[in-house]
Structure formats: C-alpha cells, structure tokens
Design a protein around this motif. Structure first.
Motif, mmCIF file in Angstrom:
data_model
loop_
_atom_site.group_PDB
_atom_site.id
_atom_site.type_symbol
_atom_site.label_atom_id
_atom_site.label_comp_id
_atom_site.label_asym_id
_atom_site.label_seq_id
_atom_site.Cartn_x
_atom_site.Cartn_y
_atom_site.Cartn_z
ATOM 1 N N GLY A 391 0.994 -1.404 -0.164
ATOM 2 C CA GLY A 391 -0.152 -0.694 -0.035
ATOM 3 C C GLY A 391 1.562 1.593 0.328
ATOM 4 N N PRO A 392 -0.072 2.190 0.365
ATOM 5 C CA PRO A 392 1.088 3.628 0.476
ATOM 6 C C PRO A 392 1.902 3.338 1.395
ATOM 7 C CG PRO A 392 -1.539 3.831 0.832
ATOM 8 C CD PRO A 392 -1.168 2.521 1.087
ATOM 9 N N GLY A 393 2.485 2.866 1.704
ATOM 10 C CA GLY A 393 3.841 2.637 2.901
ATOM 11 C C GLY A 393 4.395 1.784 2.419
ATOM 12 N N LEU A 394 4.102 1.048 1.066
ATOM 13 C CA LEU A 394 5.566 0.574 0.486
ATOM 14 C C LEU A 394 6.182 1.851 -0.417
ATOM 15 C CD1 LEU A 394 7.550 -1.090 -0.394
ATOM 16 C CD2 LEU A 394 5.365 -1.859 -2.164
ATOM 17 N N VAL A 395 4.871 2.042 -1.587
ATOM 18 C CA VAL A 395 5.823 3.111 -2.193
ATOM 19 C C VAL A 395 5.600 4.845 -2.071
ATOM 20 C CG1 VAL A 395 4.657 2.163 -4.556
ATOM 21 C CG2 VAL A 395 2.950 3.890 -2.769
ATOM 22 N N PHE A 396 5.148 5.124 -0.796
ATOM 23 C CA PHE A 396 5.133 7.428 -0.382
ATOM 24 C C PHE A 396 6.189 6.837 1.275
ATOM 25 C CE2 PHE A 396 1.436 7.508 -2.707
ATOM 26 C CZ PHE A 396 1.551 8.406 -3.410
ATOM 27 N N ILE A 397 6.986 5.779 1.377
ATOM 28 C CA ILE A 397 7.431 5.494 2.809
ATOM 29 C C ILE A 397 8.821 4.499 2.819
ATOM 30 C CG2 ILE A 397 8.919 5.519 5.366
ATOM 31 C CD1 ILE A 397 4.767 5.833 5.612
ATOM 32 N N ILE A 398 8.793 3.270 2.759
ATOM 33 C CA ILE A 398 9.967 2.617 2.487
ATOM 34 C C ILE A 398 10.790 2.083 0.739
ATOM 35 C CG2 ILE A 398 10.442 0.366 1.950
ATOM 36 C CD1 ILE A 398 9.742 1.424 4.808
ATOM 37 N N TYR A 399 9.852 2.408 -0.375
ATOM 38 C CA TYR A 399 10.805 3.395 -1.394
ATOM 39 C C TYR A 399 11.508 3.859 -1.699
ATOM 40 C CZ TYR A 399 11.624 1.018 -5.753
ATOM 41 O OH TYR A 399 12.329 -0.298 -7.622
ATOM 42 N N PRO A 400 11.174 4.854 -1.883
ATOM 43 C CA PRO A 400 11.555 6.699 -1.560
ATOM 44 C C PRO A 400 12.563 7.293 -0.892
ATOM 45 C CG PRO A 400 9.098 7.264 -1.540
ATOM 46 C CD PRO A 400 9.274 5.858 -1.234
ATOM 47 N N GLU A 401 12.889 6.220 0.384
ATOM 48 C CA GLU A 401 13.517 6.066 1.351
ATOM 49 C C GLU A 401 14.711 5.487 0.672
ATOM 50 O OE1 GLU A 401 14.741 4.291 5.549
ATOM 51 O OE2 GLU A 401 13.339 4.883 5.409
ATOM 52 N N ALA A 402 14.801 4.431 0.348
ATOM 53 C CA ALA A 402 15.401 3.628 -0.709
ATOM 54 C C ALA A 402 15.747 4.327 -1.315
ATOM 55 C CB ALA A 402 15.162 2.512 -0.688
ATOM 56 N N ILE A 403 15.131 5.280 -2.263
ATOM 57 C CA ILE A 403 15.837 5.808 -3.361
ATOM 58 C C ILE A 403 16.576 7.756 -2.860
ATOM 59 C CG2 ILE A 403 14.807 7.629 -5.055
ATOM 60 C CD1 ILE A 403 12.530 6.002 -5.089
ATOM 61 N N SER A 404 16.470 7.511 -1.985
ATOM 62 C CA SER A 404 17.337 8.799 -1.456
ATOM 63 C C SER A 404 18.178 8.371 -0.855
ATOM 64 C CB SER A 404 16.764 9.710 -0.469
ATOM 65 O OG SER A 404 16.195 8.301 1.244
ATOM 66 N N THR A 405 18.849 7.645 -0.405
ATOM 67 C CA THR A 405 19.838 6.717 -0.403
ATOM 68 C C THR A 405 21.279 6.402 -1.347
ATOM 69 O OG1 THR A 405 19.186 4.499 0.119
ATOM 70 C CG2 THR A 405 19.273 5.737 1.716
ATOM 71 N N LEU A 406 20.672 6.251 -2.607
ATOM 72 C CA LEU A 406 21.294 6.003 -3.820
ATOM 73 C C LEU A 406 22.248 7.372 -4.679
ATOM 74 C CD1 LEU A 406 18.669 3.929 -5.836
ATOM 75 C CD2 LEU A 406 20.466 3.060 -4.370
ATOM 76 N N PRO A 407 22.978 7.044 -5.329
ATOM 77 C CA PRO A 407 23.959 8.081 -5.826
ATOM 78 C C PRO A 407 22.277 8.445 -7.313
ATOM 79 C CG PRO A 407 25.382 6.156 -5.539
ATOM 80 C CD PRO A 407 24.059 6.052 -5.207
ATOM 81 N N GLY A 408 22.765 9.584 -7.153
ATOM 82 C CA GLY A 408 21.957 10.150 -8.376
ATOM 83 C C GLY A 408 20.114 10.098 -7.774
ATOM 84 N N SER A 409 19.929 10.499 -6.474
ATOM 85 C CA SER A 409 18.531 10.148 -5.624
ATOM 86 C C SER A 409 17.652 11.371 -6.330
ATOM 87 C CB SER A 409 18.663 10.228 -4.465
ATOM 88 O OG SER A 409 19.210 11.471 -3.504
ATOM 89 N N THR A 410 18.136 12.422 -6.905
ATOM 90 C CA THR A 410 16.985 12.915 -7.115
ATOM 91 C C THR A 410 16.437 12.446 -8.031
ATOM 92 O OG1 THR A 410 18.076 15.063 -6.570
ATOM 93 C CG2 THR A 410 16.309 15.299 -8.338
ATOM 94 N N PHE A 411 17.372 11.607 -10.045
ATOM 95 C CA PHE A 411 17.002 11.415 -10.811
ATOM 96 C C PHE A 411 15.712 9.568 -11.298
ATOM 97 C CE2 PHE A 411 17.914 8.146 -14.100
ATOM 98 C CZ PHE A 411 17.222 9.059 -15.070
ATOM 99 N N TRP A 412 16.396 9.038 -9.224
ATOM 100 C CA TRP A 412 15.585 8.171 -9.335
ATOM 101 C C TRP A 412 14.058 8.416 -9.325
ATOM 102 C CZ3 TRP A 412 17.043 4.175 -11.973
ATOM 103 C CH2 TRP A 412 18.378 4.133 -12.837
#
Length: 625
Positions: A391-412
């Motif tokens: 649900g929303p917890g996956l696509v608005f919390i967990i996945y965005p948090e994971a993306i924020s730790t990647l190089p080029g996080s803004t793009f992802w």
C-alpha cells in the motif's frame, strides 16, 4: 422481408461486407426484417452495432464513435488494468502467502474466473455498443447493476485521484538537490526523528517492524509533511483541505478532463504515454534494483516456495480477490472501452492478451520492489519481513527512503513518481470513462453535451476528493477504499454474470460472439460463464462479508459509526439492483406473468411476449450451454 440500399450516414455502423467491392463510406447492402430490426448481411445475422434494438418500428441511431486505431483500445485496457495495486499489493501478497506457491491459486483463479469475466465484459460491450447501464437491453430487469457499477466507479474516483495527487506532490518535491525525506531537522519533523543507520535491529523493539517505524525522516515526511495526520484526532476531526494537495488535485482533474473531453479520440492518444511509461520506468528501476547490495536476498525472499501455505484458506481468498481487482472486471470500464470497438474486432484475442500482460506485469514488478527491499534490509541490518509492506507505506515511505540513499537520488525519485503518476492516471481515466459512457448512452442529452458533462464529472470527483486531502483525509480514504469498491463490486459482477449467463443465456451470448468474430466460444468458456465464474464470485462475496472486521489504520481504530457509514456507502450502490428490478416490474404492462416476461426478455424481442413465445419460460433455456 424487403431489400434496401441504405446510405451509411443514416445508419449507425454495420458489419462490413467483406466480399463486396462497394466503397463502405457510400452504401451498405442490408436485408431488414420488418418485425424487430435484426439485420441480415451475407447470409449471416448481424445486429447493428448501435442502439438499434427496441420495440418494433424503432429507428436506427447515430453512428457510434470508434477507436482511431486498434492499439488505442489495447493500450487503454492495459493502462486501466495495470494500476498502483500491481506495484504496491501483488508483490507483498506473493511474499506473504508462500512466495512462488501463491502463484498456484493465483493462476488457477486467473484461468477459471479472471479471464472468463474479462472476456465476457469485452464481448458484451462490443456486441451491444452500449455502456454499462444500457447494455442491459438484453435483460432489462438487470439494468440496476449497470447503475451500481457506474456509481462504484464514481466513488473510486474520489480517493484514487487523491493518491495520484500525492504522486504529483512527491514528484515536485523530488526536484531538489537533496530529497526532503533524507534528513531530520525540517519544520515537520519531531524531536524523535532518527536517521536510520546500520543497527542490527537495535533501532527497533520486538513489537515494531522497520516498515511500521514512524520516526524515520521518510515516514515523518509522509505523515506530517504531506498528510498532516498529526493535526487530526481521527475520522471525526478532518479539518480543512491542505492547499498544496488541493493544487495537485486540481492538476489531476485537468489532466483527466483534457484526456477525456473528446471521447476515445483524445483518451486513445493519451494512453500512448500513460500506458507505456510505467513499463519503461519499471524496467529501468528493475535494472538498477538488481545491482544493489542485498538485492538477491530480497528476490529470493520474494520467490521462496512454501507449499504448506496452501493449506491456509486466507491464501486462496487473497489470490481470488487479487486476481479479481487486478483485472478490473465489474467497474463498467471494459464494457465502455469495448463499446467503441469495430463490430468484428477479435475481442477474444484481446482478452487473452491484455489479461496476461496485466498479470505478468504484477509478477515482474515484484522483482523491482523486492530487490530494493533486500537492499533496505541489508543496509539497516534487519530482516526482509521487517521492511516488507504494501500500500501507500511501500510507495510513499519505504521505496522513497531507499531511493534517497542512492547516488543520483533526485533522478531516481523523479523517475519513480512519474511511474506512479502514469500508473494512476490511465486507471482513473478508465473509471471516469465508464461513468461518462454509461450515463451518456442512457441519457442522450448528456451525449450531446459530452464536454460539459465530462467537466461536471471531473469537477464532482474533485469536490468529494477534498474530504480526502484534509488533515484527517487518510481516514476517509481508508474508509472509501474498504467499502466503496469492496463487497459491492463483487456483488455487482456476480449479478452481471448471472444476468448474462443464466437469464440472457450462454448459448445466445455465444451466438452473439459468433456473429462478431465468426466462431463460437469453446465449451471451456461457456462452462466457466455459466457455472464456474458465478460460483467463484459467490464464494468470494461470502468470504468478503464473513472476514469483514472493523476498520483500523495502524494503531488507530475507527469508531463504530464510521463502519456504519461505510456499509451505507456500499449499500447505496448495491441497492440499485433490487430497487430497479422492482421499478421495472411495475412499469411493465400486462399480467404478472407478462410483466416478468418483459423484464427478462431482450427489448428487441418484446413483441414475442404477446405471442406467448417466451424463451426464459422453457426448461431448454436454463439447461442450454
């Protein structure tokens, strides 16, 4: 019988004369049967693909709009069926219910119920060239179920558009050098906000999984920065709409309006972007995901096979409800889309193709999701089950948090929220098209003013959606998600399946399909329509009622009155079925038996009632397959 040469502009559209060299746009050669308007072409009976059926002497209607290209229709159906649930629900259900073992009941229900119902709705809409309400000229007493599914589609638009608005909000918030949910110290953060570090589980107590942790920057951004959930005490304390989300919602409504205002000629072009973009993005995210450390652990957890889980009835119920909601049968959308097809279109092939693509998309999206969840689990030193959620917890919390730790996080982040936006838009377009087509076909004045009616429909969903973007709007959204399209949509499709397969008749429905495509459905499909699919739906309806419990959202328990309101919303659509049936019975002339006969006899055969030739009053009709 008399032979006429009729200019096409006086007809709606008739099946093409394939062996005739006359230019189609100039004339069509038809034989017209005086009694009921059934048309004969090339020695085979071909019903006019428009609203031609009716009492004896009824006139042929205006030509119905058709899709510009076949690909427009296919992309629209795929875009509607492939929605947010494919990404945020199926992968978690598969993981929770035995991994690969879950595919056994899932594929079984796809074959015996999902595909047959999908095929049935496409054929029903294409043959009759009508929306969800007026298509019931084949059995007038069931017209109420058309209004049921139209109202449900309208309800779903209230809250589904809000989720799209969240995606737009996140999309714009991502356009910064540093994502706003990466660190604490923002105005919306609490003193308890903690940036997660590798912790070997020490950050969590024994009762809380990482996915349920409310003190991460990503969780606080979602609940406090976007929803302002902390400013509401519950569903009884909503507060005013948030202006930022209101602007995003306005953007959603404008996108929907300008996609739909010209009918399928405009929406059929929009889906070239909205239906294909998610696949491009999903592929990019999948490639990136499997290169992350820990990704293989997540994928192995996703695909692990636990056959013992099949002993649990809950697994089978989850598979049944997921296949049903995933394909989107019953919302009137497939009927509406198919009604704009050419009369001889091969909707059988379309049904197999689009339903298969939908289910394969659900499965493949799990790799993109769980590769990132495996990365999250390794990064924070926790188990996969601690980060797995739906649900929303996956696509608005967990996945965005994971993306924020990647190089080029803004793009992802931008790429990911573009995917969510396009996944939601074409599904919402489908629901709104079901409402517009269903009502416009029933009330001709609405068809004449389609642009104005489209705006009124979009604006109506906007006004009601404002309740879902208040401080306590998430509670309203949860209530609507649980009740507006829960048991009610299952009930609607059950009645639809019974109406087509039993009252109209599987044999007659099969003959209709043969007139369109030149071949009858096989015995497998006819048995599914008559026995298997209705039984499947009945079991799922009963299961959904029996397993229904009071609403909760994390630790919040909804008050009893809100559950009463929820059931009121559900009943408001379901009651159209009995209420319209009673109205139809009393509006018919004649004796009790004649009224029943008029109610269950197709409108273009009402003259047979006076003759006493009533098909539904014979045992042969009920035994036919």
């Amino acid at each position: 019988m008399n032979i006429q040469v009729v200019p096409e502009h006086k007809l709606s559209s008739v099946a093409p004369l394939k062996q005739c060299n006359v230019e189609k746009k100039e004339v069509e050669l038809i034989l017209v049967k005086d009694q009921n308007g059934v048309q004969y072409t090339s020695t085979s009976i071909v019903p006019s693909p428009t609203n031609h059926v009716g009492p004896p002497g009824s006139s042929v209607g205006d030509e119905r709009e058709t899709w510009g290209k076949k690909i427009d229709f296919l992309l629209s159906v795929i875009g509607f069926a492939v929605d947010l649930a494919n990404v945020w629900r199926f992968p978690f259900l598969c993981y929770k219910n035995g991994g690969g073992a879950f595919l056994i009941p899932y594929i079984l229900f796809l074959l015996i119920a999902g595909m047959p119902l999908f095929y049935m709705e496409l054929a029903l809409g294409q043959y009759n060239r009508e929306g969800a309400a007026t298509v019931w000229k084949i059995c007038p007493v069931f017209k109420g179920v058309g209004y049921t599914v139209i109202l449900i589609a309208f309800y779903v638009g209230f809250y589904y558009n809000v989720i799209i608005a969240w995606s737009i909000h996140y999309l714009f918030a991502s356009m910064t050098n540093e994502l706003p949910w990466l660190h604490c110290g923002n105005p919306w953060n609490t003193p308890n906000c903690t940036v997660p570090q590798p912790m070997n589980g020490s950050f969590l107590d024994n009762r809380t999984s990482y996915a349920k942790n409310k003190n991460t920057p990503a969780a606080e951004y979602y609940e406090r920065g976007v929803l302002h959930l902390h400013e509401s005490r519950g569903i009884g304390d909503l507060g005013p709409p948030r202006w930022e989300l209101s602007l995003c919602l306005v953007a959603v409504v404008f996108i929907l309006y300008f996609s739909l205002w010209k009918g399928v000629k405009s929406s059929g072009k929009v889906v070239y972007i909205t239906a294909t973009m998610p696949y491009i993005v999903l592929f990019v995210l999948l490639i990136r995901g499997i290169t992350l450390p820990g990704a293989m652990d997540g994928i192995r957890a996703y695909l692990h096979i636990d056959l013992k889980m099949l002993n649990n009835p809950k697994v089978w119920i989850d598979a049944a409800t997921q296949i049903f909601y995933s394909l989107g049968a019953g919302f009137g959308v497939l009927i509406a889309f198919a009604s704009y097809n050419k009369f001889d279109n091969n909707c059988y092939r379309d049904a197999l193709l689009t339903s298969t693509i939908n289910c394969v998309t659900s499965f493949v999206s799990g790799f993109a999701i769980f590769s990132v969840l495996g990365y999250m689990a390794q990064k924070h030193g926790v188990r996969i089950e601690d980060v797995a959620t739906e649900g929303p917890g996956l696509v608005f919390i967990i996945y965005p948090e994971a993306i924020s730790t990647l190089p080029g996080s803004t793009f992802w982040a931008i790429v990911f929220f573009i995917m969510l936006l396009t996944l939601g838009i074409d599904s919402s377009m489908g629901g709104m098209e079901a409402v517009i087509t269903g009502l416009a076909d029933d009330f001709k004045i609405l068809k004449k003013h389609r642009k104005l009616f489209t705006f009124a429909t979009a604006f109506g969903t906007f006004l009601f959606a404002l309740l879902c973007i208040t401080n306590g709007g998430i509670y309203v959204l949860t209530l609507l998600d649980s009740y507006a399209a829960g048991t009610s949509i299952l009930f609607g499709v059950l009645i639809e399946a019974i109406g087509v397969s039993w009252f109209y008749g599987v044999d007659r429905f099969s003959e209709d399909i043969e007139r369109m495509m030149g071949f009858k459905p096989g015995l497998y499909w006819r048995l599914c329509w008559k026995f298997v699919s209705p039984t499947f739906l009945l079991v799922v309806v009963i299961a959904s009622i029996v397993t229904s419990t009071g609403l909760t959202l994390d630790d919040y328990v909804f008050p009893p009155w809100s559950n009463v309101v929820g059931w009121g919303v559900a009943l408001s659509s379901m009651l159209f079925v009995p209420v319209y049936a009673v109205y139809k019975f009393f509006s018919m002339p004649g004796t009790f038996k004649e009224r029943i006969a008029y109610c269950v006899t197709p409108e273009h055969e009402h003259h047979l009632v006076k003759e006493g030739n009533i098909r539904q009053f014979t045992l042969k009709h009920w035994l036919a397959i």
